[in-house]
Design an enzyme around this catalytic site. Sequence first.
Site, short mmCIF file in Angstrom:
data_model
loop_
_atom_site.label_atom_id
_atom_site.label_comp_id
_atom_site.label_asym_id
_atom_site.label_seq_id
_atom_site.Cartn_x
_atom_site.Cartn_y
_atom_site.Cartn_z
N GLU A 105 24.94 -18.27 -36.65
CA GLU A 105 25.43 -17.18 -37.52
C GLU A 105 26.19 -16.17 -36.65
O GLU A 105 25.92 -14.97 -36.69
CB GLU A 105 24.26 -16.50 -38.23
CG GLU A 105 23.30 -17.47 -38.90
CD GLU A 105 22.17 -16.81 -39.68
OE1 GLU A 105 22.04 -17.13 -40.88
OE2 GLU A 105 21.44 -15.99 -39.12
N CYS B 268 17.74 -12.37 -46.80
CA CYS B 268 18.14 -11.14 -46.13
C CYS B 268 19.26 -10.40 -46.85
O CYS B 268 19.26 -9.17 -46.91
CB CYS B 268 18.54 -11.43 -44.69
SG CYS B 268 19.77 -12.73 -44.53
O1 FUB Z 1 16.62 -12.89 -38.76
C1 FUB Z 1 16.59 -12.00 -39.85
C2 FUB Z 1 17.82 -12.19 -40.71
O2 FUB Z 1 17.84 -13.52 -41.23
C3 FUB Z 1 19.13 -12.06 -40.01
O3 FUB Z 1 19.59 -10.76 -39.90
C4 FUB Z 1 20.02 -12.87 -40.86
O4 FUB Z 1 21.22 -13.21 -40.23
C5 FUB Z 1 19.15 -14.06 -41.16
O5 FUB Z 1 19.20 -14.98 -40.12
ZN ZN Z 2 21.91 -11.80 -44.71
#
Ligand code: FUB
Ligand code: ZN
Length: 673
Positions: free
Chosen positions: A344, A440
Amino acid sequence: MENNCQSHPLSLREIQIQDGFWTKEMELVRREVIPYQWEALNDRVPGAAPSYCMHNFKTAVKKNALRKSQGSAFREPSFSKNGWFFQPKDPQHPDEDFYGFVFQDSDFYKWIEAVGYSLTQHPDPQLEAIADEAIEIVCSAQLENGYLDTLYILGGTDKIFTNLRDHHELYCLGHLIEGAVAYYDATGKDRLLRTACRYADFVCETFGPEEGKCHGYPGHEIAEMALMRLYEVTGEDRYLKLAEFFLDARGTRPYYFDREHPENGTARPDELRHFYHQAHLPVRQQEGAVGHAVRAVYLYSGMASVAKQTGDPALLAACERLWNDIVQKKMYITGGIGSTHLGEAFTFAYDLPNDTAYAETCASIGLMFFARRMLEMTPKACYADEMERALYNTVLSGMALDGKSFFYVNPLEVDPEATKKDERKFHVKSVRQKWFGCACCPPNLARLISSIGSYAYTENDSTLFVHLYVGGQITKQTGPRSFSGIVIRSGFPYDGNVSITFPEDTPSFTLALRLPGWCSSYTVTGTKGAVLQEKEGYLYLTKAFSKNDEINLSFPMEPRLVKCNPLVRENVGKVAVTRGPVVYCLESVDNGSNLPLLSVDSTADARTEEITIAGEAVPSLVIPGFREISSAQGQLYVPYTPPKRESVALRFIPYYTWANRGENEMSVWVREA
Ligand code: FUB
Ligand code: ZN
């Protein structure tokens, strides 16, 4: 102490948002997202993957009661599981253990934060009662020493803080603080805030530069900026010191995460091991945005908050470098960041693929956090321009027009078939989802949208800054100035007319009005008797306003074609269409399938035509263009013949409104004819 260009956001209690565009968005969050999320947190959404969030808190409360009743005879279960997700044998009937993602507690904290903001705009005793009851459960899960993370309360407290890199305990602390401060600010109730302080105090006792303390730092940042918020609310120096420590420790050698994870070895270069967590170098030496995009912009936001408070020039310089690296080399035209789903993450300069983009909704929200904090230090329109870009494009694209479904990933080009058959694009969805196992983004959207006023306006002793033209009424009863009900009316994002009226005489002060970078001229009236100055993209207007004074601003919103730096290989020979802050795109529902066959006549004028999308009137742009008629019918390759094309009228719609009329192709960048 703020210097005269620094500022801080207004309290949401001082702003009543009344805006043709934003009131509707906020109402969607209040009516749809907040109640839906509450059901999701309690595993009551039929067909949706259970969250286990409230299950974990309730189970922790039970175990705490047992711990107390059995005194020292209580034995912690040993922490036997590994990884990021815990799945019960029977998903519908979890036993008394921790389940879900390791950061599941944060879902409640984001929910309560959105609830707090929402209550400032729309008092709702029923919602407040639900929130109070839930807060009671969460606070009762806290251990006597202040520790609060159900992953380890249920999994074995002997192992707390042993996997800072992956297990998000400090991330959950950050979200707890943000939620607690928001709820306290909205309601004056400090139950959750006291709990947050107790957890923060426990962390202060455990972490720090001193001998004998833990020298680690968060594997997923946010605690840094949250601690600064706690410092602002409580005035307690130790929270500032802890935020500074987390920044100062990051990236120093020997690497903390290497010591924590010796099993990973050190054969891979430092960058590869530590980019993901932005822990490859001390923060003041970092040159470019790297790694997981949400983590990165949360870190940079924390750096900006600390730099503002301490005036540390090296930290400010690092913030400026990182900001420039993002917006000049690593950001999509939609304000999306994070070019790859692998981690990501950011990749490298000018690598901005349209169809495999990650551009997580949370990352653009984080970019807004960073932008607002840069603005708080230095009011330059370039920060507000990018904050606005992220907001009206990627952030809003994260939620359907009816508030009932969401995008996690926000690509700039989608072929629905590819998202199902090409593994490289499985992360891309062509329809918004009801919810996500890793939920999230929707709660992050809820907290951002319901606090939009704090991005629009900041102030200091002499000046009220308007960074985003969001309509509303500002009433200040405290602080160096008091206004009763300055009214701002705005037609943004589709109409560039703004008015500011003063319902009563106001002692002299300065209004700093942003002059958006996307418009090359503007008009302003009603400034008679005012001292005017233009600086860094803001019009400063100083005057003692009289009752019924009115300032009118007009920012022309002509449709514009935008070219991309040719180093972005994907976009060579293409243009994008924008109008004001809004980026437009093509959808096949309007333009027929196979969008790459289309090209736009860049010499032709665009016509605005209102259309209805999901019951909402939206200004589309109609621009003359062409559809290529291929001679390769049924064959893969054919001998060259001069291209044939037919004239077509291309219809562009605002990017954030795409995928609201069923599944279809979409493209932001279009070939130039
Ligand atoms: O790891 C917590 C959250 O979940 C991150 O900020 C998002 O990118 C997702 O991976
Ligand atoms: Zn998110």
